[in-house]
Design a protein around this motif. Structure first.
Motif, PDB file in Angstrom:
ATOM      1  N   ILE A   1      -5.296  13.410   0.145  1.00  0.00           N
ATOM      2  CA  ILE A   1      -6.483  12.606   0.466  1.00  0.00           C
ATOM      3  C   ILE A   1      -6.982  12.931   1.874  1.00  0.00           C
ATOM      4  CG2 ILE A   1      -7.322  10.262   0.811  1.00  0.00           C
ATOM      5  CD1 ILE A   1      -5.360   9.345  -1.356  1.00  0.00           C
ATOM      6  N   ALA A   2      -6.017  13.085   2.824  1.00  0.00           N
ATOM      7  CA  ALA A   2      -6.396  13.400   4.207  1.00  0.00           C
ATOM      8  C   ALA A   2      -7.091  14.754   4.288  1.00  0.00           C
ATOM      9  CB  ALA A   2      -5.159  13.381   5.101  1.00  0.00           C
TER      10      ALA A   2
ATOM     11  N   ALA B   1       9.309   8.964  -2.050  1.00  0.00           N
ATOM     12  CA  ALA B   1       8.605   8.983  -0.770  1.00  0.00           C
ATOM     13  C   ALA B   1       7.814  10.279  -0.606  1.00  0.00           C
ATOM     14  CB  ALA B   1       9.593   8.810   0.378  1.00  0.00           C
ATOM     15  N   LEU B   2       8.405  11.406  -1.062  1.00  0.00           N
ATOM     16  CA  LEU B   2       7.735  12.696  -0.947  1.00  0.00           C
ATOM     17  C   LEU B   2       6.471  12.740  -1.794  1.00  0.00           C
ATOM     18  CD1 LEU B   2       7.640  15.598   0.081  1.00  0.00           C
ATOM     19  CD2 LEU B   2       9.124  16.250  -1.852  1.00  0.00           C
ATOM     20  N   ILE B   3       6.529  12.191  -3.008  1.00  0.00           N
ATOM     21  CA  ILE B   3       5.347  12.195  -3.889  1.00  0.00           C
ATOM     22  C   ILE B   3       4.195  11.420  -3.243  1.00  0.00           C
ATOM     23  CG2 ILE B   3       4.445  11.373  -6.090  1.00  0.00           C
ATOM     24  CD1 ILE B   3       7.209  11.967  -7.297  1.00  0.00           C
ATOM     25  N   TRP B   4       4.521  10.227  -2.718  1.00  0.00           N
ATOM     26  CA  TRP B   4       3.483   9.428  -2.064  1.00  0.00           C
ATOM     27  C   TRP B   4       2.944  10.143  -0.818  1.00  0.00           C
ATOM     28  CZ3 TRP B   4       0.975   6.441  -4.843  1.00  0.00           C
ATOM     29  CH2 TRP B   4       1.536   5.538  -5.733  1.00  0.00           C
ATOM     30  N   THR B   5       3.834  10.822  -0.116  1.00  0.00           N
ATOM     31  CA  THR B   5       3.404  11.575   1.074  1.00  0.00           C
ATOM     32  C   THR B   5       2.437  12.683   0.690  1.00  0.00           C
ATOM     33  OG1 THR B   5       5.502  11.106   2.193  1.00  0.00           O
ATOM     34  CG2 THR B   5       4.187  12.962   3.021  1.00  0.00           C
ATOM     35  N   ILE B   6       2.742  13.393  -0.399  1.00  0.00           N
ATOM     36  CA  ILE B   6       1.849  14.461  -0.860  1.00  0.00           C
ATOM     37  C   ILE B   6       0.485  13.891  -1.251  1.00  0.00           C
ATOM     38  CG2 ILE B   6       1.483  16.143  -2.703  1.00  0.00           C
ATOM     39  CD1 ILE B   6       4.527  16.627  -2.690  1.00  0.00           C
TER      40      ILE B   6
ATOM     41  N   THR C   1       0.839  -1.198   0.000  1.00  0.00           N
ATOM     42  CA  THR C   1       0.000   0.000   0.000  1.00  0.00           C
ATOM     43  C   THR C   1       0.879   1.256   0.000  1.00  0.00           C
ATOM     44  OG1 THR C   1      -0.100  -0.034   2.396  1.00  0.00           O
ATOM     45  CG2 THR C   1      -1.857  -1.195   1.221  1.00  0.00           C
ATOM     46  N   ILE C   2       0.241   2.426  -0.077  1.00  0.00           N
ATOM     47  CA  ILE C   2       0.999   3.685  -0.112  1.00  0.00           C
ATOM     48  C   ILE C   2       1.865   3.865   1.135  1.00  0.00           C
ATOM     49  CG2 ILE C   2       0.796   6.200  -0.110  1.00  0.00           C
ATOM     50  CD1 ILE C   2      -1.594   5.953  -1.918  1.00  0.00           C
TER      51      ILE C   2
END
Length: 634
Positions: free
Chosen positions: A203-204, A193-198, A176-177
């Motif tokens: 979404i949050a 990692a930064l792209i997935w974090t963004i 998963t992400i």
């Protein structure tokens, strides 16, 4: 930089399925816990909430122990050829377990915010617990359900520890992400990692925005949307309820509350009540026998008036006693009989009216007519719309009505089911003076034709006196007076009854001879005509029974109980003056008065310019002789 989108699709797919599971399980658990009153409630709630407070890795480890290959469940799954650990279903299970508590807690909180009077009202209208859940509780709590669903989705989307323990990190399968972020950071691929974090942050933020939109004070458009969604949920719930036969009450004790046909009773209505219930500050101990004539229950706040009605309606359970309505035993502690509210055939008008806010006027009135065919139900609703002068308001929601209109809808709804008893709990307290007068006249008209037992609770004497023929007075849970309103008002037997019937002048008293007593607090002796009771403690006279004598009339030697008086202070309303008087000597202090008199403004115009002392006449027939304790119950 190579960028694989599989973690996004896996996360979205997992979160969606997990949210569906959490949605069903969370609402079911919240609905069950809302009605559960057992001693294990705290423990069960703790179990449901545990995944919310435990570290996700601990949750994952516990799931591994429960579902692993060497566990009883794992062994059974292997025999069935099912591989669960390190699979996508394991990802869903982990996400569902950690998302469930958010759904459960949010929905349970939303259920608790629903006005309890609405649930009690639905019970008195014959609704089963299942129907109440589907048509009242769930539609009214839907904003909380939506919020819980969004939170559950966000939590399932961001799950990491439990997923890693149970499903591992298999690219394209269980990764998963959050796991992709962890692996990218561990491998030094900070950009990835930064792209997935963004993506996760976006979404949050969307989830937070959705929750805030639903929780803000609704404007007109949102309010309409709320009504439409609640209506759709209620309508869909009705269909589901009919499919599963939820609309018909299931058997607990006694038979279903079938809607009674409207017809004149061949035998007089009668309620026999003998109940005892222990409360926090006192014990409610009430004995009542009444017929079809309206009975006014009078008492101060906290005297047990509303609790008495709730026990009759089955919304509260007495500690012991017996309740019989028209020969039907509603409650008997010795025989273990306790009919549920829906089977008692009792109409209840609540103090706050308890109109279902998501239902229009016509549906509110017809809520208790679920068992009638559609055509008859519509005819019955139309009849009470006309009776209560509500034509043209059928499609309005309760919030679109005035206080008087809401009161008439509540009364129409209670009467529409043709109840054998009608209970009204301070129905006029929320109305202004103008509306109260109109509703009082409506009640008098309705009571004149209603064939059942009527109990009218109030703490205002004038309301009970105008509406009811008989009065019952409660004080600290005990009946201290009962009978014709004229008898109770003119001859209160005790000090407490006199105070509750708004007598304002009292004095300790000592008998001098059979025709004369000494009023110790007024400093005078009084001639009386009534026999002195065996235990005489107080004497009193009502404020409007004081008579002011012109000095020219003092020559009448036959007139007794005439005393000189001085005005200590006064207060006024739009129609009358309240005069605070001291007998026999001028006042030394502004609070040193003996009697309180009430006169109309016309009489005040005669008095105000008269020189002191004035003369006041305490008519012997108006004097009230009282004991301290009640002779009815001790």
């Amino acid at each position: 930089m190579e960028f694989d989108l599989f973690p996004l699709w896996i996360s979205l797919k997992t979160a969606l399925v997990a949210t569906i599971f959490a949605f069903v399980a969370g609402i079911s658990a919240a609905g069950w816990m809302f009605g559960y009153k057992g001693k294990e409630r705290g423990f069960i709630d703790g179990i449901f909430t545990l995944p919310l407070v435990l570290p996700p890795t601990v949750v994952g480890f516990l799931l591994l122990l429960l579902l692993g290959r060497n566990s009883p469940v794992g062994i059974l799954l292997q025999k069935l050829g099912i591989v669960l650990i390190f699979s996508w279903p394991a990802t869903v299970i982990a996400a569902s377990v950690v998302a469930f508590p958010l759904m459960y807690k949010t929905v349970l909180g939303a259920f608790k915010q629903v006005d309890r009077h609405l649930i009690d009202c639905a019970r008195t209208l014959g609704a089963s617990e299942q129907r109440i859940f589907w048509q009242i509780l769930l539609p009214l709590a839907w904003p909380g359900v939506v919020g819980g669903t969004i939170l559950s989705f966000a939590r399932a989307l961001g799950e990491f520890g439990a997923t890693l323990m149970l499903a591992g990190s298999i690219p394209g399968k269980t990764q998963t992400i959050p796991i992709a972020i962890f692996l990218a950071a561990e491998a030094g691929k900070m950009d990835k990692a930064l792209i997935w974090t963004i993506v996760m942050i976006a979404i949050a933020l969307l989830a937070i925005a959705a929750i805030n939109y639903g929780s803000d004070s609704p404007n007109l458009a949102q309010s309409r949307l709320t009504n439409q969604v609640s209506f759709l949920i209620g309508r869909w719930s009705s269909i589901v309820g009919r499919w599963f036969n939820f609309s018909r009450p299931y058997l607990m004790v006694g038979k279903s509350n079938a809607i009674a046909e409207e017809k004149i009773r061949e035998t007089p209505s009668e309620l026999n009540l003998n109940l005892y219930k222990k409360l926090a500050g006192f014990a409610l101990n009430t004995q009542v026998t009444t017929n079809g004539k309206p009975l006014g229950i009078l008492g101060a706040s906290g005297s047990g008036k509303s609790m008495t009605l709730r026990c009759i309606a089955g919304l509260e359970t007495p500690t012991e006693g017996r309740i019989v309505l028209n020969g039907r035993v509603l409650f008997d502690s010795k025989k273990k009989i306790n009919l549920p509210s829906r089977s008692r055939r009792i109409g209840f008008v609540f103090q706050n009216y308890a109109l279902f806010p998501h239902m229009r006027v016509a549906r509110n009135i017809g809520f208790g007519l679920q068992d009638l065919p559609k055509e008859k139900r519509q005819q019955r609703v139309q009849k009470y719309l006309e009776l209560m002068n509500l034509q043209g308001l059928e499609r309005r929601y309760p919030r679109e009505l005035s206080g008087g209109q809401q009161q008439r809808v509540a009364l129409a709804r209670a009467l529409a089911t043709a109840p054998e008893a009608l209970l009204l709990d301070e129905p006029l307290s929320a109305l202004d003076t103008y509306l109260r007068t109109h509703i009082e006249r409506l009640l008098i008209e309705v009571f004149s034709t209603y064939q059942g037992v009527t109990l009218f609770v109030t703490h205002k004497l004038e309301e009970a006196y105008r509406v009811c023929d008989r009065l019952l007075i409660l004080h600290e849970g005990r009946v201290i007076a009962s009978g014709r309103k004229e008898d109770i008002f003119e001859h209160p037997a005790t000090l407490t009854v006199a105070k509750l019937t708004e007598c304002k002048n009292f004095s300790r008293v000592r008998a001098i001879d059979p025709q004369r007593v000494e009023a110790l607090d007024w400093g005078c002796s009084l001639h009386i005509v009534e026999p002195i009771p065996p235990s005489l403690d107080y004497i009193g006279i009502r404020a409007h029974h004081l008579t002011f004598i012109h000095p020219s009339e003092l020559q009448d030697s036959e007139r007794k109980n005439v005393f000189p008086c001085w005005l200590v202070s006064k207060s006024e309303t739009q129609h009358q003056m309240t005069l605070y008087l001291r007998l026999n000597s001028p006042p030394e202090k502004a609070i040193a008065y003996h009697l309180q008199g009430e006169v109309f403004k016309e009489k005040w115009q005669e008095l105000k310019d008269r020189a002191f002392p004035w003369y006041v006449y305490l008519e012997p027939l108006r004097l009230i002789l009282m004991t301290r304790e009640s002779p009815i119950q001790k």
